[in-house]
Enzyme design. Structure first.
Site, PDB file in Angstrom:
ATOM      1  N   GLY A  47      -2.083   6.900  -8.563  1.00  0.00           N
ATOM      2  CA  GLY A  47      -2.798   7.420  -7.397  1.00  0.00           C
ATOM      3  C   GLY A  47      -3.974   7.696  -7.839  1.00  0.00           C
ATOM      4  O   GLY A  47      -4.500   8.316  -8.651  1.00  0.00           O
ATOM      5  N   GLN A 196       6.707   3.117  -3.935  1.00  0.00           N
ATOM      6  CA  GLN A 196       6.007   4.374  -3.829  1.00  0.00           C
ATOM      7  C   GLN A 196       6.276   5.031  -2.441  1.00  0.00           C
ATOM      8  O   GLN A 196       6.269   6.189  -2.135  1.00  0.00           O
ATOM      9  CB  GLN A 196       4.598   4.007  -4.238  1.00  0.00           C
ATOM     10  CG  GLN A 196       4.284   3.784  -5.740  1.00  0.00           C
ATOM     11  CD  GLN A 196       4.099   2.273  -5.800  1.00  0.00           C
ATOM     12  OE1 GLN A 196       4.680   1.523  -5.319  1.00  0.00           O
ATOM     13  NE2 GLN A 196       3.203   1.923  -6.605  1.00  0.00           N
ATOM     14  N   ASP A 237      -8.142   2.996  -3.405  1.00  0.00           N
ATOM     15  CA  ASP A 237      -8.251   3.065  -4.789  1.00  0.00           C
ATOM     16  C   ASP A 237      -9.923   2.652  -5.141  1.00  0.00           C
ATOM     17  O   ASP A 237     -10.132   3.190  -5.974  1.00  0.00           O
ATOM     18  CB  ASP A 237      -7.538   2.044  -5.610  1.00  0.00           C
ATOM     19  CG  ASP A 237      -6.149   2.658  -5.636  1.00  0.00           C
ATOM     20  OD1 ASP A 237      -5.317   2.474  -4.814  1.00  0.00           O
ATOM     21  OD2 ASP A 237      -5.991   2.965  -6.977  1.00  0.00           O
TER      22      ASP A 237
END
Ligand code: MRU
Length: 348
Positions: A47, A196, A237
C-alpha cells in the site's frame, strides 16, 4: 478496533505481516535492510503510504550502525540504502518520496556530527508516520462530504488502514462517513491475483463494523447495471501531473465501467502519492510480478496447468478523463487536473 500497520520499536520496524491475513493478525519485527526489502517485495507490508513510511524507516535501518565519522562516508551509506530500497517496487511514488525526504533532511544537516544526523533521520521517519495519520483523517473528512446516507461504495484492492499507518485513504473516507452515521455499505472487489480486497479490505472493514460485501472482480459490471453502486472510490500508487493515476490492476476496468454507467469514480490519495515531474501516464513504470501469482491461488494450489504462461502487471493506469475527482488531504481536486492539482497542492 485500533490497528497499527507499521511502527518503529526496540530498534526494529514492526509491521503487520499482511500475507497472513485474514487468518492471523501477526506482527513481525524487521532489523535489517535486506529483511525490509523482502517484506516489501513479498507484500508483507504494502500500500503506497505504508511503503513511504517503511522506506523512510528503512533508510534509518541502513545507517543506524554506520561507524562513518564523516559526512562523505556516511552519505555513501545513505545513498546505498536509498538505491537498495528503491529497487524493491517501482510504482508507488510514496516509496521514493519517503527515501527522498530522508536524503533531504540528512543533507540539510550535513554539518552536524553523524550521531546527530542519525537521530534527525529517525525523527523524520517518525514524523512521516505522524503526518500520514493526520493526512488520512483529512482525506476522510473531505471525502465523506461526497457520500450521502446509505450510499453503496465499490472499492478495489486495499486502500485502508493496512495500506497506511492506521486509517486509510479510500477506506478512511468510509470510516469518517461511518462516524457521521451515514451507514455506508461497501462492495469489496476481491482483487485477483493476490486478493487484497478479500483478504485485507473485507477483513479490516469487518473489524471496523462497516457492512461489507465481497464480490469477484468480474461481478462489478453487473452490480453497476443493477443500480447497486452509487460511487467507486479507490486509492492510488502514483498520480502524475495531468491527473492520470496508477493503482492496482483492475482499477482502470472499474473506471471504464463507472463512466459507462454514469457512476462517479473517485481516487483518494495523500500529497505524497503525487509525482508532478512526470507529465502523463507514459512516464509511469508498472511493476511486473511473477506469473506464479496468477497460475496459483495464493501459491497454495495451482489454478492453471503446469507450465502455463501468465502475464502479471501489478498496476494499471486510470486516464484522468475518467476520474470525477481526486480526494486529497488538501481538498477534492477536479478537472482540469493539470492546473488544479498544482493549485490545490500549492506547487509553484
Ligand atoms: O500491490 P499493493 O497491494 O501494494 O497495491 C496497493 C494498491 O494498489 C493501493 O490501492 C494503493 O497503494 C493505495 S493505498 C492507500
Amino acid at each position: 478496533m485500533l490497528i497499527r500497520t507499521i511502527d518503529y520499536k526496540n530498534n526494529k520496524i514492526r509491521i503487520i505481516d499482511q500475507t497472513k491475513l485474514p487468518l492471523k493478525l501477526a506482527y513481525i519485527d524487521i532489523a535489517t535492510l535486506k529483511g525490509l526489502w523482502q517484506a516489501i517485495k513479498s507484500l508483507q507490508v504494502r500500500g503506497a503510504p505504508a511503503l513511504g513510511a517503511a522506506a523512510a524507516l528503512g533508510m534509518y535501518l541502513g545507517i543506524k550502525d554506520s561507524s562513518s565519522p564523516d559526512w562523505v562516508n556516511f552519505s555513501r551509506k545513505l545513498d546505498a540504502a536509498a538505491k537498495y530500497i528503491g529497487s524493491s517496487r517501482p510504482t508507488a511514488r510514496n516509496l521514493f518520496w519517503g527515501i527522498e525526504r530522508i536524503q533531504a533532511v540528512a543533507r540539510a544537516n550535513r554539518e552536524k556530527p553523524v550521531s546527530q544526523i542519525k537521530k534527525i533521520i529517525l525523527d523524520e521517519a517518525r514524523g512521516i508516520m505522524r503526518e500520514d495519520m493526520l493526512s488520512c483523517r483529512k482525506i476522510g473528512l473531505y471525502g465523506a462530504r461526497l457520500l450521502k446516507k446509505n450510499n453503496r461504495v465499490l472499492t478495489l484492492c486495499n486502500a485502508g488502514i493496512l495500506a497506511t499507518i492506521d486509517y486509510g485513504t479510500a477506506l478512511g473516507v468510509i470510516y469518517t462517513a461511518q462516524k457521521q452515521d451515514k451507514k455506508i455499505k461497501v462492495f469489496a472487489s476481491e482483487t485477483r491475483p493476490l486478493l487484497q480486497g478479500a483478504r485485507l479490505s473485507a477483513w479490516e472493514l469487518h473489524q471496523q463494523g462497516v457492512e461489507v460485501t465481497l464480490i469477484a472482480d468480474n461481478t462489478a459490471a453487473t452490480l453497476m447495471r443493477q443500480g447497486l453502486v452509487d460511487l467507486v472510490i479507490t486509492g492510488a500508487d502514483r498520480i502524475v501531473a495531468n491527473g492520470d493515476a496508477a493503482n492496482k490492476i483492475g482499477t482502470f476496468n472499474l473506471a471504464v465501467l463507472a463512466r459507462y454507467h454514469k457512476i462517479p469514480f473517485y481516487i483518494a490519495a495523500p500529497q505524497s502519492t503525487f509525482d508532478l515531474k512526470t507529465k502523463d501516464r507514459k512516464g509511469i513504470k508498472i511493476e511486473m510480478r511473477k506469473g506464479a501469482e496468477v497460475t496459483s491461488i495464493l501459491f497454495k494450489r495451482n489454478s492453471a496447468p503446469q507450465g502455463a504462461r501468465a502475464l502479471n502487471p501489478a498496476f494499471d493506469i486510470v486516464p484522468h478523463q475518467l476520474i470525477s475527482g481526486i480526494i486529497t488531504d488538501q481538498g477534492v481536486i477536479t478537472a482540469p487536473y493539470r492546473v488544479n492539482i498544482r493549485k490545490t497542492l500549492k506547487c509553484a
